[in-house]
Design a protein around this motif. Structure first.
Motif, mmCIF file in Angstrom:
data_model
loop_
_atom_site.group_PDB
_atom_site.id
_atom_site.type_symbol
_atom_site.label_atom_id
_atom_site.label_comp_id
_atom_site.label_asym_id
_atom_site.label_seq_id
_atom_site.Cartn_x
_atom_site.Cartn_y
_atom_site.Cartn_z
ATOM 1 N N ALA A 5 0.498 -1.331 -0.052
ATOM 2 C CA ALA A 5 -0.192 -0.822 -0.181
ATOM 3 C C ALA A 5 0.914 1.337 0.061
ATOM 4 O O ALA A 5 2.517 1.039 0.289
ATOM 5 C CB ALA A 5 -0.864 0.078 1.728
ATOM 6 N N ASN A 6 0.210 2.917 -0.210
ATOM 7 C CA ASN A 6 0.929 3.779 -0.709
ATOM 8 C C ASN A 6 2.112 4.625 0.886
ATOM 9 O O ASN A 6 2.184 3.512 2.107
ATOM 10 C CB ASN A 6 0.084 4.928 -0.172
ATOM 11 N N ASN A 7 3.468 3.743 0.371
ATOM 12 C CA ASN A 7 4.328 4.954 1.059
ATOM 13 C C ASN A 7 5.203 3.748 1.561
ATOM 14 O O ASN A 7 5.569 4.228 2.978
ATOM 15 C CB ASN A 7 3.585 6.000 2.259
ATOM 16 N N ALA A 8 4.577 2.088 1.637
ATOM 17 C CA ALA A 8 5.614 1.523 2.149
ATOM 18 C C ALA A 8 6.651 1.008 1.929
ATOM 19 O O ALA A 8 6.703 1.314 0.429
ATOM 20 C CB ALA A 8 5.282 -0.070 1.681
ATOM 21 N N THR A 9 7.575 1.229 2.723
ATOM 22 C CA THR A 9 8.733 1.383 2.377
ATOM 23 C C THR A 9 9.881 -0.154 2.590
ATOM 24 O O THR A 9 9.689 0.005 3.891
ATOM 25 C CB THR A 9 9.950 2.881 3.424
ATOM 26 N N LEU A 10 10.689 -0.426 2.375
ATOM 27 C CA LEU A 10 11.929 -1.718 2.520
ATOM 28 C C LEU A 10 13.186 -0.745 2.509
ATOM 29 O O LEU A 10 13.320 -0.228 1.269
ATOM 30 C CB LEU A 10 11.921 -2.755 1.511
ATOM 31 N N ALA A 11 13.839 -1.445 3.261
ATOM 32 C CA ALA A 11 14.932 -0.884 3.227
ATOM 33 C C ALA A 11 16.045 -1.581 3.019
ATOM 34 O O ALA A 11 15.462 -2.909 2.509
ATOM 35 C CB ALA A 11 15.438 -0.788 4.926
ATOM 36 N N GLY A 12 17.408 -1.609 2.902
ATOM 37 C CA GLY A 12 18.028 -3.148 1.457
ATOM 38 C C GLY A 12 18.101 -3.605 2.442
ATOM 39 O O GLY A 12 18.166 -4.478 3.814
ATOM 40 N N HIS A 13 18.154 -5.083 1.795
ATOM 41 C CA HIS A 13 18.074 -6.335 1.796
ATOM 42 C C HIS A 13 17.393 -7.380 2.409
ATOM 43 O O HIS A 13 17.486 -8.354 3.107
ATOM 44 C CB HIS A 13 19.559 -6.378 2.532
ATOM 45 N N VAL A 14 16.030 -6.845 2.273
ATOM 46 C CA VAL A 14 14.663 -7.196 3.046
ATOM 47 C C VAL A 14 14.434 -7.860 2.566
ATOM 48 O O VAL A 14 14.352 -8.209 1.019
ATOM 49 C CB VAL A 14 13.192 -6.266 2.822
ATOM 50 N N PHE B 49 2.632 2.723 5.013
ATOM 51 C CA PHE B 49 3.409 3.732 5.720
ATOM 52 C C PHE B 49 3.865 2.254 6.811
ATOM 53 O O PHE B 49 4.397 2.485 7.520
ATOM 54 C CB PHE B 49 2.611 4.718 6.416
ATOM 55 N N THR B 50 3.555 1.470 5.622
ATOM 56 C CA THR B 50 5.157 0.526 6.688
ATOM 57 C C THR B 50 6.622 0.268 6.462
ATOM 58 O O THR B 50 6.545 1.393 5.425
ATOM 59 C CB THR B 50 4.245 -1.213 6.058
ATOM 60 N N GLY B 51 7.029 0.275 7.405
ATOM 61 C CA GLY B 51 8.608 0.698 7.536
ATOM 62 C C GLY B 51 9.271 -0.396 8.028
ATOM 63 O O GLY B 51 9.080 -1.418 9.257
ATOM 64 N N VAL B 52 10.282 -1.312 7.034
ATOM 65 C CA VAL B 52 11.045 -2.143 7.427
ATOM 66 C C VAL B 52 11.919 -2.567 7.056
ATOM 67 O O VAL B 52 13.043 -1.675 6.109
ATOM 68 C CB VAL B 52 10.692 -3.632 6.156
ATOM 69 N N HIS B 53 12.536 -2.861 8.284
ATOM 70 C CA HIS B 53 14.046 -2.675 8.381
ATOM 71 C C HIS B 53 14.808 -3.555 7.468
ATOM 72 O O HIS B 53 14.766 -4.339 7.265
ATOM 73 C CB HIS B 53 14.979 -3.075 10.220
ATOM 74 N N GLN B 54 16.504 -2.579 7.586
ATOM 75 C CA GLN B 54 17.058 -3.888 6.550
ATOM 76 C C GLN B 54 17.351 -4.993 7.282
ATOM 77 O O GLN B 54 17.718 -5.303 8.151
ATOM 78 C CB GLN B 54 18.242 -2.903 6.289
ATOM 79 N N VAL C 108 -1.424 -0.723 8.945
ATOM 80 C CA VAL C 108 -1.335 0.324 8.458
ATOM 81 C C VAL C 108 0.225 1.658 9.433
ATOM 82 O O VAL C 108 0.026 0.329 10.552
ATOM 83 C CB VAL C 108 -2.178 1.367 7.839
ATOM 84 N N GLY C 109 0.771 1.681 8.591
ATOM 85 C CA GLY C 109 1.651 2.383 10.024
ATOM 86 C C GLY C 109 2.794 1.374 10.804
ATOM 87 O O GLY C 109 3.497 1.606 11.888
ATOM 88 N N THR C 110 2.702 0.311 10.644
ATOM 89 C CA THR C 110 3.793 -1.205 10.780
ATOM 90 C C THR C 110 5.216 -0.843 10.911
ATOM 91 O O THR C 110 5.624 -0.325 9.513
ATOM 92 C CB THR C 110 3.405 -2.529 10.873
ATOM 93 N N PRO D 34 6.735 -0.810 18.514
ATOM 94 C CA PRO D 34 7.340 -1.579 17.087
ATOM 95 C C PRO D 34 6.026 -2.723 17.201
ATOM 96 O O PRO D 34 4.890 -2.545 17.500
ATOM 97 C CB PRO D 34 8.148 -2.655 18.241
ATOM 98 N N SER D 35 5.835 -3.454 16.180
ATOM 99 C CA SER D 35 4.963 -4.397 15.386
ATOM 100 C C SER D 35 4.849 -5.664 16.915
ATOM 101 O O SER D 35 5.487 -5.870 17.681
ATOM 102 C CB SER D 35 5.074 -4.926 14.122
#
Length: 258
Positions: free
Chosen positions: A132-141, A152-157, A169-171, A187-188
């Protein structure tokens, strides 16, 4: 023949199938390959060593195949590969890989990727996912098949997102998310399994019940992670649906959301 708008700039070295469409003011670089049936909207930049498959639809203002956002990157010819049948909406950005990993960022087939999504260097995305909109993957995911990332989900490298999982949303994911599990928050935190998604994908009621029992073993029975792993591995011998769940938690390097 390719339907290329007269204002678009396509490098002579780029390889486009005959029916590829390229919109106004888009730029296609020298080392780009685009398969049949793919549509590139206006004001899109596709660069780097990028291969895009068949029947994709890339909307306006996307940046595809740009250099990785990694300070160690030294202009090595790393790659981005995108499969078939993907929808990539406005303002998405996908980077190529780095030599510190496999040198490849990969997106599979039939993914639904909404506006402002970022897929960083060396990420591997499976098939039939929804971002969904603005979901973001950091490197090596890595993201497994049929996973859903809410807005707006953000996933750490280096985090792994398991198949058929669901993020609200917002996880914010700082650890691995096992297959089938639903999480939300920062945090999730886990909130059961994605039972509705599993029904839609043809899982049997018996299989879903087995997954629910495994979830309770991992999250509700007061066991240590090692104890839960052993019990789930034993259950997987009789319930094949649990094998990927068992393998995932056994192989986790960052620990799992728990």
């Amino acid at each position: 023949m390719s339907a290329i708008h007269p204002t678009a700039i396509v490098h002579p070295g780029a390889r486009l199938a005959e029916d590829v469409q390229v919109g106004a003011y888009s730029i296609i670089g020298e080392h780009v390959e685009i398969g049949a049936g793919t549509t590139v909207g206006p004001h899109v930049v596709i660069e780097g060593h990028t291969r895009i498959g068949r029947n994709n639809r890339i909307y306006q203002f996307c940046s595809i195949g740009s250099d990785p956002q990694d300070k160690k990157y030294a202009n090595e010819p790393t790659r981005l590969e995108i499969g078939d049948g993907n929808t990539i909406r406005e303002f998405c950005s996908f980077s190529t890989g780095t030599v510190q990993d496999g040198g490849l960022t990969r997106v599979g087939n039939d993914n639904w990727i909404m506006a402002y999504v970022h897929v960083a260097h060396d990420c591997h995305v499976g098939n039939n996912t929804i971002f969904a909109n603005n979901a973001t993957l950091a490197g090596h995911v890595s993201v497994g098949d049929w996973a859903i990332l809410g807005g707006f989900t953000g996933v750490h490298q280096f985090v792994r997102v398991g198949a058929h999982s669901f993020c609200g949303v917002g996880t914010v994911l700082l650890q691995d998310l096992p297959p089938f599990v639903t999480v939300s928050g920062n945090p999730s935190a886990p909130h059961g399994i994605n039972s509705e998604g599993l029904k839609r994908r043809g899982f049997t009621s018996e299989g879903i019940m087995a997954i629910k029992r495994a979830y309770k073993t991992l999250y509700r029975n007061g066991l240590t992670l090692d104890e839960a792993r052993k019990q789930i591995a034993q259950a997987a011998l009789e319930q094949p649906e649990l094998q990927q769940f068992s393998d995932f938690i056994a192989e986790s390097g960052r620990g799992i959301v728990r």
